[in-house]
Motif scaffolding. Structure first.
Motif, mmCIF file in Angstrom:
data_model
loop_
_atom_site.group_PDB
_atom_site.id
_atom_site.type_symbol
_atom_site.label_atom_id
_atom_site.label_comp_id
_atom_site.label_asym_id
_atom_site.label_seq_id
_atom_site.Cartn_x
_atom_site.Cartn_y
_atom_site.Cartn_z
ATOM 1 N N LEU A 1 0.514 -0.934 -0.038
ATOM 2 C CA LEU A 1 0.276 -0.236 0.029
ATOM 3 C C LEU A 1 0.663 0.704 0.096
ATOM 4 N N VAL A 2 2.303 0.931 0.684
ATOM 5 C CA VAL A 2 2.858 2.517 0.813
ATOM 6 C C VAL A 2 4.261 2.429 -0.401
ATOM 7 N N LEU A 3 5.103 1.663 0.086
ATOM 8 C CA LEU A 3 5.954 1.296 -0.422
ATOM 9 C C LEU A 3 5.786 2.031 -1.902
ATOM 10 N N ASN A 4 5.271 0.372 -2.280
ATOM 11 C CA ASN A 4 4.567 0.506 -3.750
ATOM 12 C C ASN A 4 3.988 1.637 -4.260
ATOM 13 N N TYR A 5 3.786 2.642 -3.564
ATOM 14 C CA TYR A 5 2.984 3.594 -4.622
ATOM 15 C C TYR A 5 3.171 4.002 -5.789
ATOM 16 N N PRO A 6 4.813 4.537 -6.325
ATOM 17 C CA PRO A 6 4.694 4.156 -7.829
ATOM 18 C C PRO A 6 4.532 3.294 -8.721
ATOM 19 N N LEU A 7 4.000 2.091 -8.200
ATOM 20 C CA LEU A 7 2.990 1.036 -9.386
ATOM 21 C C LEU A 7 1.837 1.073 -8.795
ATOM 22 N N SER A 8 0.908 1.403 -7.775
ATOM 23 C CA SER A 8 -0.355 1.599 -7.900
ATOM 24 C C SER A 8 -0.961 3.247 -8.164
ATOM 25 N N PHE A 9 0.515 3.916 -8.283
ATOM 26 C CA PHE A 9 -0.243 5.042 -9.502
ATOM 27 C C PHE A 9 -0.486 5.073 -10.964
ATOM 28 N N LYS A 10 1.101 3.898 -11.362
ATOM 29 C CA LYS A 10 0.621 3.827 -12.862
ATOM 30 C C LYS A 10 -0.209 2.743 -12.840
ATOM 31 N N LEU A 11 -0.987 1.258 -11.957
ATOM 32 C CA LEU A 11 -2.060 1.424 -12.085
ATOM 33 C C LEU A 11 -2.800 1.176 -12.455
ATOM 34 N N MET B 1 11.783 6.763 -8.328
ATOM 35 C CA MET B 1 10.957 5.996 -9.122
ATOM 36 C C MET B 1 9.429 6.978 -9.327
ATOM 37 N N TYR B 2 8.674 7.756 -8.867
ATOM 38 C CA TYR B 2 7.755 7.939 -8.344
ATOM 39 C C TYR B 2 7.958 9.460 -9.089
ATOM 40 N N PHE B 3 9.171 10.237 -8.573
ATOM 41 C CA PHE B 3 8.902 11.563 -8.921
ATOM 42 C C PHE B 3 9.481 11.662 -10.044
ATOM 43 N N TYR B 4 11.165 10.603 -10.111
ATOM 44 C CA TYR B 4 11.763 11.255 -11.790
ATOM 45 C C TYR B 4 11.586 10.005 -12.605
ATOM 46 N N GLY B 5 10.502 9.295 -12.600
ATOM 47 C CA GLY B 5 10.594 8.204 -13.543
ATOM 48 C C GLY B 5 12.077 6.927 -13.752
ATOM 49 N N ASN C 1 1.289 -4.081 -20.845
ATOM 50 C CA ASN C 1 1.658 -2.993 -19.898
ATOM 51 C C ASN C 1 3.582 -3.792 -19.829
ATOM 52 N N HIS C 2 3.685 -4.132 -20.626
ATOM 53 C CA HIS C 2 5.150 -5.637 -19.977
ATOM 54 C C HIS C 2 6.572 -5.097 -19.571
ATOM 55 N N THR C 3 6.445 -4.000 -19.034
ATOM 56 C CA THR C 3 7.710 -2.602 -18.263
ATOM 57 C C THR C 3 6.902 -2.953 -16.855
ATOM 58 N N LEU C 4 5.945 -3.587 -16.423
ATOM 59 C CA LEU C 4 5.295 -3.512 -15.265
ATOM 60 C C LEU C 4 6.171 -3.636 -13.985
ATOM 61 N N ASP C 5 6.519 -5.061 -14.154
ATOM 62 C CA ASP C 5 7.816 -5.537 -13.109
ATOM 63 C C ASP C 5 8.511 -4.455 -12.687
ATOM 64 N N GLN C 6 9.354 -3.060 -14.177
ATOM 65 C CA GLN C 6 10.133 -2.173 -12.929
ATOM 66 C C GLN C 6 9.748 -1.705 -12.068
ATOM 67 N N ASP C 7 8.764 -1.728 -11.698
ATOM 68 C CA ASP C 7 7.787 -0.111 -10.980
ATOM 69 C C ASP C 7 7.767 -1.224 -9.894
ATOM 70 N N ILE C 8 7.752 -2.397 -9.159
ATOM 71 C CA ILE C 8 7.615 -3.444 -8.159
ATOM 72 C C ILE C 8 9.203 -3.031 -7.534
ATOM 73 N N MET D 1 8.028 12.272 -16.487
ATOM 74 C CA MET D 1 9.368 11.810 -16.709
ATOM 75 C C MET D 1 10.699 13.185 -16.506
ATOM 76 N N TYR D 2 11.195 12.525 -15.559
ATOM 77 C CA TYR D 2 12.892 13.745 -15.085
ATOM 78 C C TYR D 2 14.637 12.661 -15.134
ATOM 79 N N LEU D 3 15.410 13.800 -15.046
ATOM 80 C CA LEU D 3 16.774 13.020 -15.871
ATOM 81 C C LEU D 3 16.937 12.160 -16.634
ATOM 82 N N HIS D 4 16.870 10.999 -16.322
ATOM 83 C CA HIS D 4 17.447 9.921 -17.582
ATOM 84 C C HIS D 4 17.618 8.644 -17.164
ATOM 85 N N GLY D 5 18.169 7.753 -18.464
ATOM 86 C CA GLY D 5 18.735 6.632 -17.646
ATOM 87 C C GLY D 5 17.893 5.335 -17.716
ATOM 88 N N ALA D 6 16.668 5.536 -18.913
ATOM 89 C CA ALA D 6 15.180 5.463 -19.079
ATOM 90 C C ALA D 6 16.486 2.588 -19.623
#
Length: 541
Positions: free
Chosen positions: A21-31, A88-92, A180-187, A459-464
């Motif tokens: 519920l908390v630490l996977n907020y970036p994943l929840s936001f995308k879902l 992950m959430y703020f910079y992607g 959404n085959h890259t969802l595992d990157q947000d776990i 998305m912010y910064l780089h490294g995707a």
């Protein structure tokens, strides 16, 4: 206050719920955005996905929660996960093994640039406070057999939840995963642990290959006057913010006034310095690059030095990533460049403060010399530390590192000011080179290692990862200037070069061969077809 105690199996379930519920907020936001794309959200699927993630975390954590290691393990995991979730959430940020490599090679000054009040608050609420609570609470263990029975029951319930979701929502969940085959990157913490494991295996558990010499036949072909070339390796500059490429703002007045040739369509080798810099100086292309082997193979800088070119590498970024390991190197620090440094952060002007000395060194009794300038350029998130007051052209700018909280235009102003400062440094280099025109054939090439996202699509910064990286991170500037005698003695047609620069597409793959060609170094690994300059030579010279 009496310290509460809780059975280990229940505490494990609470930690699993906290991760869900908390630490996977970036994943929840995308879902959430995925589930609401077609209109009203299906609450059933949302609850089913949450149940699956809880069950998976609970199953995994149950198998890892044992006496003596329970608290230390989960405290470290929570703190790391909280920090990862923020970026992950703020910079992607995507934590593949290349990003882990970059993090391990980041210097203290660069690392401190990511510290800000927003990050500290996030870490306090989602990491430090939960870790303190976990450290404070008592854990009640059962007898060995009861403890194992509880763990077995917990694992069984987790499997039942997963099986139940599969029975009722298998088609829906499969569709989400397939589309959404890259969802595992947000776990969290799955992907950064996977990346860290791969990095450790590649860097420490694999036997490094023997150094490979690929150009033992390299020969320097002198021109009428000795050759002096400056190569500026930019950092995080994106091509679409250069006026020579159509940008409406004058971010590079010196490059424009010196009529530098701008290659319009250049693709980077990667989206991280640790990937791009070794790749662009390597004979390997982006598609066939072996990240492990590239640092143990002769690169363009090595080949120039071995052919008799005087070489100097000046460093103000996160290191040359192995490219300069075998040539003379100077690194800017507050000890040797105090005039240009504030704390551990040094402006790129420090790299050219001793330019005359560098020229004397590389040209001493030689027919050719090359000075490599590796700048800090436009590296974020502390863009405001990359330029001085004189080049603070676009205002208001944003004097903070939590750039997601900046007004968008202020962030753009920040970034554009970094380019104005880079152009200022390049302008001073060009003035210096012009003062050597009577003695040498002089030239300057500038190219960036990768680009930068400035809030586009969140998305912010780089490294995707390259396969999903936006053009803002992969479309880079490549600028060239040569003196009249350089054109003449190297039989280069300027009009032809400008035509090719405007109409043809290039990449970092061309960089290796173009440097060798520009310096008139021949070798069996040099490919004229990959050399930007070769097509515009007026004869076979």
């Amino acid at each position: 206050m009496k310290k509460p105690t809780i059975k280990s199996v229940y505490l494990t379930a609470l930690i699993a719920l906290f991760f869900t519920l908390v630490l996977n907020y970036p994943l929840s936001f995308k879902l959430y955005h995925i589930l609401t794309e077609s209109g009203e959200m299906n609450v059933g699927i949302a609850l089913a996905l949450a149940a699956v993630f809880f069950a998976l975390f609970n199953l995994l954590f149950t198998l890892l929660s044992w006496p003596y290691i329970f608290k230390p393990f989960f405290v470290v995991l929570i703190l790391l996960s909280a920090a990862a979730a923020y970026s992950m959430y703020f910079y992607g940020v995507v934590y593949d093994w290349r990003m882990i490599e970059t993090m391990t090679e980041t210097n203290s000054a660069e690392a401190s640039s990511y510290l800000n009040s927003s990050f500290i608050f996030w870490l306090l609420v989602t990491g430090i406070v939960p870790s303190l609570l976990l450290s404070w609470v008592g854990i009640r263990y059962q007898s060995v057999f009861k403890e194992l029975a509880y763990k077995l029951l917990s694992v069984t319930l987790s499997l039942v939840i997963i099986g139940g979701v599969y029975c009722f929502y298998a088609i829906d969940v499969a569709a989400i995963a397939r589309n959404n085959h890259t969802l595992d990157q947000d776990i969290v913490p799955y992907y950064f642990i996977k990346g860290a494991s791969k990095y450790v295996n590649k860097r420490y558990l694999s036997t490094p290959p023997e150094f490979e010499t690929i150009a033992d036949d390299a020969v320097l072909h002198p021109t009428e006057k000795p050759t002096l070339v400056v190569v500026v390796v930019g950092e995080t500059a994106r091509a679409d913010h250069f006026p020579a490429n159509g940008y409406e703002r004058m971010t590079t007045p010196n490059m424009i006034s010196n009529n530098m040739i701008s290659l319009q369509n250049v693709a980077s080798c990667g989206t991280l310095t640790a990937v791009s810099v070794p790749c662009m100086f390597s004979v390997m292309t982006r598609e066939n690059q072996d990240e492990k082997k590239v640092r143990y193979q002769q690169n363009a800088v090595d080949i120039l030095a071995d052919a008799g070119v005087g070489v100097q590498w000046n460093e103000n970024d996160e290191g040359c990533k192995g490219v300069c390991d075998r040539v003379p190197t100077w690194t800017a620090t507050k000890e040797n460049s105090s005039e240009f440094c504030q704390g551990p952060v040094c402006l790129d002007e420090s790299l050219i403060a001793h330019f005359d000395r560098d020229v004397a060194t590389v040209m001493k009794q030689r027919q050719a010399g090359a000075i490599f300038i590796h700048t800090q350029g436009s590296h974020g998130p502390t863009y405001y530390q990359r330029y001085n007051e004189a080049t603070r052209t676009f205002q208001p700018d944003c004097q903070r590192s939590d750039i997601q909280n900046c007004e968008h235009q202020a962030l753009i102003n920040n970034y554009d000011n970094t380019l104005v400062y880079t152009d200022y440094v390049v302008g001073k280099l060009l003035d210096k080179l012009k003062s050597y025109q009577q003695q040498y054939n002089v030239a300057l090439m500038y190219v960036s290692d990768h680009g930068e996202s400035l809030g586009e699509n969140g998305m912010y910064l780089h490294g995707a990862p390259y396969f999903m990286a936006p053009k803002e991170q992969t479309h880079v500037p490549w600028m060239t200037w040569m003196s009249p005698s350089f054109y003449r003695d190297n039989h280069l047609d300027e009009a032809c070069l400008r035509r090719h620069a405007e109409t043809e597409s290039y990449s970092h793959d061309n960089w290796f061969h173009s440097i060798l060609g520009l310096m008139n170094v021949s070798t069996k690994v040099y490919q004229p077809s990959m050399d930007f300059f070769a097509a515009c030579r007026t004869d076979d010279s």
